[in-house]
Motif scaffolding. Sequence first.
Motif, PDB file in Angstrom:
ATOM      1  N   VAL A 117       0.866  -1.166   0.000  1.00  0.00           N
ATOM      2  CA  VAL A 117       0.000   0.000   0.000  1.00  0.00           C
ATOM      3  C   VAL A 117       0.909   1.223   0.000  1.00  0.00           C
ATOM      4  N   LYS A 118       0.619   2.180  -0.887  1.00  0.00           N
ATOM      5  CA  LYS A 118       1.457   3.361  -1.058  1.00  0.00           C
ATOM      6  C   LYS A 118       0.637   4.608  -0.754  1.00  0.00           C
ATOM      7  N   VAL A 119       1.291   5.601  -0.189  1.00  0.00           N
ATOM      8  CA  VAL A 119       0.610   6.847   0.149  1.00  0.00           C
ATOM      9  C   VAL A 119       1.519   8.015  -0.217  1.00  0.00           C
ATOM     10  N   ALA A 120       0.908   9.100  -0.642  1.00  0.00           N
ATOM     11  CA  ALA A 120       1.674  10.306  -0.971  1.00  0.00           C
ATOM     12  C   ALA A 120       0.753  11.508  -0.843  1.00  0.00           C
ATOM     13  N   PHE A 121       1.352  12.669  -0.631  1.00  0.00           N
ATOM     14  CA  PHE A 121       0.562  13.896  -0.684  1.00  0.00           C
ATOM     15  C   PHE A 121       1.396  14.981  -1.366  1.00  0.00           C
ATOM     16  N   GLY A 122       0.695  15.972  -1.887  1.00  0.00           N
ATOM     17  CA  GLY A 122       1.376  17.053  -2.596  1.00  0.00           C
ATOM     18  C   GLY A 122       0.460  18.238  -2.771  1.00  0.00           C
ATOM     19  N   MET A 123       0.913  19.141  -3.617  1.00  0.00           N
ATOM     20  CA  MET A 123       0.157  20.342  -3.952  1.00  0.00           C
ATOM     21  C   MET A 123       0.269  20.553  -5.458  1.00  0.00           C
ATOM     22  N   PRO A 124      -0.563  21.422  -6.047  1.00  0.00           N
ATOM     23  CA  PRO A 124      -0.544  21.591  -7.502  1.00  0.00           C
ATOM     24  C   PRO A 124       0.841  21.841  -8.101  1.00  0.00           C
ATOM     25  N   ARG A 125       1.655  22.644  -7.451  1.00  0.00           N
ATOM     26  CA  ARG A 125       2.970  22.954  -8.013  1.00  0.00           C
ATOM     27  C   ARG A 125       4.040  21.954  -7.615  1.00  0.00           C
ATOM     28  N   VAL A 126       3.770  21.158  -6.592  1.00  0.00           N
ATOM     29  CA  VAL A 126       4.698  20.108  -6.149  1.00  0.00           C
ATOM     30  C   VAL A 126       3.878  18.827  -5.982  1.00  0.00           C
ATOM     31  N   PRO A 127       3.699  18.055  -7.063  1.00  0.00           N
ATOM     32  CA  PRO A 127       2.780  16.916  -7.018  1.00  0.00           C
ATOM     33  C   PRO A 127       3.064  15.911  -5.900  1.00  0.00           C
ATOM     34  N   VAL A 128       4.343  15.653  -5.604  1.00  0.00           N
ATOM     35  CA  VAL A 128       4.679  14.701  -4.545  1.00  0.00           C
ATOM     36  C   VAL A 128       5.637  15.379  -3.568  1.00  0.00           C
ATOM     37  N   ILE A 129       5.125  15.698  -2.381  1.00  0.00           N
ATOM     38  CA  ILE A 129       5.960  16.274  -1.323  1.00  0.00           C
ATOM     39  C   ILE A 129       6.554  15.173  -0.462  1.00  0.00           C
ATOM     40  N   TRP A 130       5.765  14.145  -0.193  1.00  0.00           N
ATOM     41  CA  TRP A 130       6.207  13.030   0.661  1.00  0.00           C
ATOM     42  C   TRP A 130       5.487  11.770   0.221  1.00  0.00           C
ATOM     43  N   SER A 131       6.180  10.657   0.258  1.00  0.00           N
ATOM     44  CA  SER A 131       5.554   9.377  -0.089  1.00  0.00           C
ATOM     45  C   SER A 131       6.115   8.274   0.796  1.00  0.00           C
ATOM     46  N   HIS A 132       5.362   7.200   0.878  1.00  0.00           N
ATOM     47  CA  HIS A 132       5.733   6.090   1.762  1.00  0.00           C
ATOM     48  C   HIS A 132       4.989   4.845   1.283  1.00  0.00           C
ATOM     49  N   GLU A 133       5.531   3.687   1.576  1.00  0.00           N
ATOM     50  CA  GLU A 133       4.812   2.445   1.280  1.00  0.00           C
ATOM     51  C   GLU A 133       5.067   1.424   2.365  1.00  0.00           C
ATOM     52  N   ALA A 134       4.130   0.473   2.474  1.00  0.00           N
ATOM     53  CA  ALA A 134       4.207  -0.561   3.503  1.00  0.00           C
ATOM     54  C   ALA A 134       3.475  -1.797   2.998  1.00  0.00           C
ATOM     55  N   PRO A 135       3.682  -2.956   3.631  1.00  0.00           N
ATOM     56  CA  PRO A 135       2.937  -4.158   3.226  1.00  0.00           C
ATOM     57  C   PRO A 135       1.439  -3.960   3.416  1.00  0.00           C
ATOM     58  N   SER A 136       0.653  -4.472   2.461  1.00  0.00           N
ATOM     59  CA  SER A 136      -0.805  -4.364   2.577  1.00  0.00           C
ATOM     60  C   SER A 136      -1.387  -5.443   3.503  1.00  0.00           C
ATOM     61  N   ARG A 137      -0.609  -6.492   3.761  1.00  0.00           N
ATOM     62  CA  ARG A 137      -1.014  -7.600   4.634  1.00  0.00           C
ATOM     63  C   ARG A 137      -2.285  -8.293   4.131  1.00  0.00           C
ATOM     64  N   ALA A 138      -2.439  -8.311   2.809  1.00  0.00           N
ATOM     65  CA  ALA A 138      -3.655  -8.869   2.209  1.00  0.00           C
ATOM     66  C   ALA A 138      -3.855 -10.335   2.552  1.00  0.00           C
ATOM     67  N   GLU A 139      -2.759 -11.069   2.727  1.00  0.00           N
ATOM     68  CA  GLU A 139      -2.882 -12.501   3.009  1.00  0.00           C
ATOM     69  C   GLU A 139      -3.531 -12.764   4.368  1.00  0.00           C
ATOM     70  N   ARG A 140      -3.620 -11.737   5.228  1.00  0.00           N
ATOM     71  CA  ARG A 140      -4.209 -11.908   6.553  1.00  0.00           C
ATOM     72  C   ARG A 140      -5.704 -11.578   6.580  1.00  0.00           C
ATOM     73  N   GLY A 141      -6.211 -11.000   5.498  1.00  0.00           N
ATOM     74  CA  GLY A 141      -7.635 -10.713   5.444  1.00  0.00           C
ATOM     75  C   GLY A 141      -7.967  -9.233   5.521  1.00  0.00           C
ATOM     76  N   ARG A 142      -9.236  -8.959   5.354  1.00  0.00           N
ATOM     77  CA  ARG A 142      -9.743  -7.590   5.198  1.00  0.00           C
ATOM     78  C   ARG A 142      -9.393  -6.661   6.368  1.00  0.00           C
ATOM     79  N   ALA A 143      -9.567  -7.131   7.598  1.00  0.00           N
ATOM     80  CA  ALA A 143      -9.321  -6.265   8.753  1.00  0.00           C
ATOM     81  C   ALA A 143      -7.882  -5.773   8.775  1.00  0.00           C
ATOM     82  N   HIS A 144      -6.949  -6.632   8.383  1.00  0.00           N
ATOM     83  CA  HIS A 144      -5.537  -6.237   8.372  1.00  0.00           C
ATOM     84  C   HIS A 144      -5.247  -5.246   7.243  1.00  0.00           C
ATOM     85  N   VAL A 145      -5.910  -5.418   6.105  1.00  0.00           N
ATOM     86  CA  VAL A 145      -5.738  -4.468   5.005  1.00  0.00           C
ATOM     87  C   VAL A 145      -6.269  -3.095   5.408  1.00  0.00           C
TER      88      VAL A 145
END
Length: 304
Positions: free
Chosen positions: A10-38
């Motif tokens: 799962v990836k996350v990022a935020f930005g503004m119109p003139r700087v599309p990506v100010i910060w980004s991060h990613e982590a395991p989605s843990r999908a194999e453990r089921g919906r609550a973990h996702v």
Amino acid sequence: MGIDLGGTRVKVAFGMPRVPVIWSHEAPSRAERGRAHVEAALVEVSRAALAQASVRGVCIEGLCIASPGIVDPVSGRIPAGTPNLPDWSATDLPLLFGAALGLPAVVENDANTAAYAEAGWGAGQGAGNVLVVTVGTGVGGGAVVHGRLLRGSAGAGMELGHMAAPYVPGLIDGEAPTCSCGRSGCLEAHVGGWALRKQWVVRLRELGPLSDAAEASVTLRGLLEQGQGGDTHAIALLRRAATCLGHGLRVAIQLLDPAVVVLGGGVVDGCPPWVGWVRKVLDATRVDAAGGNPKVRNAKFGNQ
């Protein structure tokens, strides 16, 4: 703030119109453990992003979530499960984020989101009619026609991975493999990352003894790294998959007549020759149209 949910990350990022990506991060989605973990993983990365935004003096007013599966275009709910995310049926992400973070959330199919970004600001910018294909854990598709997303009547349009793979003698002509959706013969069952890993295990067994422990350690990333390192067996397997995708895309191209086809996702990013292999298939099976075949390009935004 944007969140991209995949079968493994799962990836996350935020930005503004003139700087599309100010910060980004990613982590395991843990999908194999089921919906609550996702769902927990989604909230965790969102809270991390909000903390980073606060440090930088950025005000987050809402979220856009790119999710696998069919997304109701009105409510943002996901009415049916998706093969690569267990227990995803009836998920209400706008409600989840409203309750957990107090922020409004817009949900869109992940491949549709990629298509809209590539058509508006990426490899398909200015083309008008653009087909985007993502190859990661699964195979997704999105199309922008005359500047508008092609969602279908219930948000289920452009599920390219679950089209029937075409019959191609010597390539796709044997027993149809079972897809993650439960049906047989889908394009994803030949091309998707989960299918490539299975094919790679079979090939390694053919090359020599493979213990249970060694088989458990086989990954899609390892296959891609072997291909990049020049392993002829890995390259042959990946080239076959790209060729299958090229033949499958002929149907979508005939229907949509796009000016540009954009290829992205983790498999495409991890296999530099992939786009060229697909282009070769399309050039060899040229569509009989005044404009010829569409341009085939790498996604500008890659696997972001």
